[in-house]
Every structure is written in C-alpha cells, then in structure tokens.
Scaffold this active site. Sequence first.
Site, mmCIF file in Angstrom:
data_model
loop_
_atom_site.group_PDB
_atom_site.id
_atom_site.type_symbol
_atom_site.label_atom_id
_atom_site.label_comp_id
_atom_site.label_asym_id
_atom_site.label_seq_id
_atom_site.Cartn_x
_atom_site.Cartn_y
_atom_site.Cartn_z
ATOM 1 C CG ASP A 46 81.688 90.708 45.692
ATOM 2 O OD1 ASP A 46 81.039 90.411 46.718
ATOM 3 O OD2 ASP A 46 81.295 90.456 44.542
ATOM 4 C CG ASP A 104 75.227 80.575 48.478
ATOM 5 O OD1 ASP A 104 74.697 81.674 48.762
ATOM 6 O OD2 ASP A 104 76.461 80.407 48.454
#
Lengths: 195, 491
Positions: free
Chosen positions: B251, B370
């Site tokens: 990230d 997702d």
Amino acid sequence: MKIAIIDYGAGNLKSVANALTSLGRSFEIVSRPDNLSAFDKVILPGVGAAGSAMEKLSTSGFAEILPKLKVPVLGICLGMQLFGQFSEEGNTPCLSIVPGKVKKFQTDLKVPHMGWNKVELVKESALTSGIPNNSFFYFVHSYYLEADQSCLIGRALYEISFPAIIQKDNFFATQFHPEKSGEWGRKILNNFVNL
Amino acid sequence: MIIIPAIDIIDGQCVRLVKGEFKSKKVYSLSPLAMAKKFEQDGAGRLHVVDLDAAKTGKPVNQELIIKLAKAVKIPVEVGGGIRDLKTAERYLQSGINRIVLGTAALTDSFLLIHLLEKFGSDKIIVAIETKQGKVATNGWQTTSNKNYLDFAKELKSLGISDILFTDVDKDGTLTEPNFEGVRNLIGLGFNVIASGGISNLESISKLKQLGADGAIVGKALYENKIALKDALAAAKSASNLTKRIIPCLDVKDGRVVKGVAFQNLQDAGDPVALAKKYSEAGADELVFLDIMASKENRQTLYEVVEKVAKEVFIPFTVGGGIKTVEDICSLLQLGADKVSINTSAVENPKLISKAATAFGQQCVVVAIDARKVGKIYKVFLKGGTQETELDAVVWAQKAESRGAGEILLTSMDKDGTKSGYDLELLRRVSEAVKIPVIASGGAGSLEDLRLAFTEGKADAALVASLFHYGQFTIRQVKEYLSTNNIPIRI
C-alpha cells in the site's frame, strides 16, 4: 555497440529499455527502418495483437528489412510469434523468418498462459549460455509459435509442449519476457547483447 | 492420464525388443521383480507386464514369475502375452493380476473373449490392438492378419470391450513417437485407449494426454534413461509446469509504503523501491502497488514511485488505485508498470476495460472485484467497499472477462483483515466461471490458508499483505510450505 529497440507501437518498450539500462547498455528506440543496418543488435519486443503489429511493421517498412538483417535479432513474446510464417490470430501472414505457424492454446487450462513456467533446454545456444536447465521465466500469452524442430532451443509445458526459446541463424527469440523474468531473464538479455 | 511402465520378460529376464523382433532383444535386468519394485518406488501407479515367450509360443512360460511379481508390489499389474485359453486367463485373474491383456486370442477366438467378458467383466479385460501398416498383428507380432485395425475395433465394441491397448509395431522400441492418428481414431470410436510404442519424450506424453488417451505405456525410454519416470508422471498428471504465483501487495501513500489495519493507524513501512527489490529478491512472483490515497495530488508521487520501481525491479508489477481513464492507464504503463488494476471505474464505465485491452493488450488489464456475501450471492462493492451494488460478483467477473480483462483480483470483504482464511467458496465460484486467471485476496492468516486458496479455491495466484509485512512468514517459508504440499511453485 549500438542496440536498436524497434518501436512499432505494439507494447511496452519501457521494461526492455530499463533492463538494458540496468545492464549498463545504451540503446536507441527506432521507429523507422531506414538506418537499421547501422545497428549491431536489434530487439523486436511486443505485446498486443499480431494483426495490428504486422500492419505497422509493413507500413513502416520494417517487415521488409527485418528478415534480411545479418546482425543478431531478438524477438520477445509477440516479437517471437511474428518471426513465424503465419498467425492464427487474425489470420495474419508474418515475417517468415522461422518455419512454423502461430497457434492459439486449445486447452481447458486458463488462457492467457500467465506466470512463471519452467523452460527445458533441448539444444545449446549462445543465448542460453550459463542458464540452468528448467529455470523459470515469466510468460503472458495466448498464442505460441509452433516453430520447426530444427530451431528449438528451449520449450515449456502448458498442456502441450511449446517452443519457449528458438534460434535460426542470427535470429533469436523467446516467448517469455526476459526483461520481466528476474535474474535469469537478465542473463538472457546480457547473453544477447554480448553476442 | 496414467503412465504405465512396461516390463517385458524373456527367459525370466527383463528385456526390450525393437519393433517386436526377437533377435533385437536387449536385456536390461536379470530380475523383473526388482524392476517392478523400483518402478513402484519411483511413483508408478500401475505396471504392464508381458510374457514375450508366451506371446510367441501361445503357452505361458513366465506365468509364475509374473504372479510372484504382482504379489511383491502394491500397485495393480496388468499382464499380456500368450493368454489364449481360459485356464491361463483364470490363473492370472485369480492370482492377484488386476487386468489381462488379450491380443491374438481376441482376434482368433471370439468365443473365449465373450466367455471371459461374461465371467470377469469388461473392466478386467484389455484388448491389445497391435498394428503393422494399419493391419492387425498377432503372435507376438510375428504375423500380420488382413484385418484393418479399425474394423477389428468396431467388432470389439459390439462385443462390449471398452479398453484398448493400442500399439503400432512399427514404432515400438524405436524411441520416435507414437502413432497419434491411431490413438485419435480409437478414442473417436469411444474406447478408453492406452497408447504404447515409440513414446520417447515428454512431448509425446503431453500430446497423448491432449488427445484424451487414458494411459501411456513407457518402456525403452525409461530403460534407456530418455525420460525419468517422475517427469513422465508429472507431464501426464498436470500437463503444465506453470506455477502458482505469490504476490506481495504494497500500500502506497505519499510515496511511502504504509501498513495498518483497514487503512487505520497507518505506519510507515519503508521505501517502495527498497521493499520491492527485497521482495523480488526473496522470490516474489509479481508485485502489486495500491495507491491508497488515489487523490489527484498524490498521483504525481505515485508516478515517481512507479518509474523508480520499473528501473530496479525485474519482475512484473501491477499498479492500482484511483485509475479512471485510458490516459491514466497509458501513463502508468509508459512509466514501466506491467499491469493496471481497475475497480470502481470498471463497474461505472465497463468500456474502460475494452478500451484499455484494445489499446494495450488484455494481459495488462486486471479487474479488481471487492465482494461480500449477501444472502446467497456475492455482491460487488465499490469505492473501497463503501458502496453496495446489485452486481453478482460471478456475473461481473464473466462480464469483465468478455470485455477483455486479463485477470481478476478478487477480494473478499468478509474475510479481509480477519486472518481466518480466504473465502474459498467465492474464489471457487469465480475461478470456475472464468477462463482468465484469478488472484485470491483477503483473509490469509496461515500457510494452510494459502494452500487452500489454490486447491479448494482454484486460484491461480494469491495476494499477500500483512502476512509478509509483519514478518509472520517470509516468502521463502510460504513457498517451501506450498511446494512440499504439492502446489506447483517457483523456488
């Protein structure tokens, strides 16, 4: 030493360029074939579709000059496939540098064939000097060049065994991406530029 | 497909012939029994034993030796050669031989064949069709009949024979390649076909598997070390050496790698380039960078990171987060990213997938999904999981594939951050519904979770974040565990 990377609008030249830079080599990105004969090494990279790639190579004049080159030429991925006579992808006539046709994987396995696969070396070549047999290389492709056995240097297994490295005279090619295949990939590129 | 090592016996010794010629005999071992045990030890699942003396004379010669051999190993043994009467056949089948192979008798004595079929059933009998130039050969291939092999096969079919052992005598022991056309023809008639003769490399084995053969008998190539049995078994089994990918996910925020739980309490985890290099050297198969801010201001910083990583890391990497347009994709690829991952914008504007695939190739378009289970289906969520849609994740994955996505990055929101394992049901449903690779994401807490993602979840790759970032396991440990547990892995 002058190395040319052919830019025919197909695919990402950046990673090949970065890999050469990391090997301490300079290069030129060449989009016109006029002075191609002034180079010591020529790289034909490529991702994308055979049809549009051949069209661009033809209109720019590369298609005519490439097969006549006497210096070492390296085709990568689609670049290797274009070395063949004909591609099933868009029924495209190719450069006819190497005898053989480009076929699509007919398999229940996932297509594209994407990831790291083992390459079994079947014949010695300066390109694979110092590469251990069954080393892993990174592949991304849905088509492969079923090249004539006489050109076969290395092969990989994806339901069928297909050519992963070929050589015909001064023409070398890999179906995998040496520029994305870690250390052994860099070694292949290094072998090529040192030819 | 099963690989069946052959043990041919003359005078109690293990031999090979070339094209069935007895005068070409070469002795490989004085003890067929030791040979059988060795094949078993090397992983063979079945053995093919031939009494060549009997094939020639029509009377069993090495029968007791063969029975002894079959009792000495745990794997099933099939026997051929000189089984031309009820007594010989019964003796074998009642002494622990799994299946008998009839050649000459099947051609000349259909009464015996019918009787054996009635008494023992078709799964105990294999008929050997052995051809010389398309005609059926008999008597240890010493003589050739006038019967075309396919006509013979059709007769066998009508009698209820289901299993054929097909040998091209002109190929046998020649280490060339099998008669693929013959194999194809017999499969076309509906038989279970075991191919034999001339199988000398892994390529032939793959091709037989591709044709749909049930088995391949390998003899001389093993004795002459042209093929290692374990390689043959591997080629017949998976028919692919493609490995499963382990992909660390980094990230990125303000040009640094950060870590935290559910984007909370973010801590600095270091320089992206240094970490990328570290993971790459440790054996990561690919990398994913996720821009967790995905703001306009942050974009330039991300570009700089991508450019630097591309110059120093020589494995493929994907960049995701906030990608909205073909221009965004083009910029990232030109800076050296190999793939881009698009999520919300792919749902809001599915044409983005097709445009990107056409412009840059299918292989560089990763569609990230997702999903969370709502009732019986998995629904797609957008904007970092904050916006529910009515889309079924499986249907959306298929649609993304048809639009030109090259890969699906599938995150289970129910599992993400729980360390309780991947959502295997979600994974399997999506993975079986599409032909493109699926990357599992969300929930890995143990090495076993990763294994299950591949076996039960049928994933092609696994995204791993906290498991690596917090040093719970190294990439090496993960890969060694998976490899020991028979998951194909690049080590």
